[in-house]
Scaffold this motif. Structure first.
Motif: not given
Length: 83
Positions: A30-39
Motif C-alpha cells: 500500500r503506497i501513494r494512496g493505492g496498492s502497487e506490486t514489486f519484485l
C-alpha cells in the motif's frame, strides 16, 4: 530507473513467496494512496501471505523485504501470556 525511496518502510503482503538467494517473490504494497506490486527479495525464503516490511529499494520495481509482525497488533500475541 531510480530507486523508489517512498516504498522503504512500507508493509505489504507476499503474493508469491520469496526463495531467499534463489530468487524473488512478489509483494503487494500500500503506497501513494493505492496498492502497487514489486519484485520482492529476502535473505531467507518467505511464504505466500507473509506480511513483510520493505527495507530497501533496488530500483526497477524491486525491493528487499523482511518478515514483519506489527508490535501494535493485539492479535499477534497476548502480553499477559508472559510468565
Amino acid at each position: 530507473m531510480a530507486r523508489d525511496e517512498a516504498v522503504i518502510g512500507c508493509t505489504g503482503v507476499l503474493l508469491i513467496g520469496t526463495r531467499g538467494a534463489a530468487g524473488p517473490g512478489e509483494v503487494l504494497v500500500r503506497i501513494r494512496g493505492g496498492s502497487e506490486t514489486f519484485l520482492a527479495w529476502s535473505a531467507e525464503p518467505l511464504p505466500v501471505g507473509a506480511t513483510v516490511l520493505v527495507i530497501e529499494s533496488r530500483g526497477h520495481r524491486q525491493v528487499n523485504v523482511m518478515e514483519w509482525v506489527d508490535p501494535l497488533d493485539a492479535s499477534a500475541g497476548d502480553p499477559g501470556d508472559a510468565g
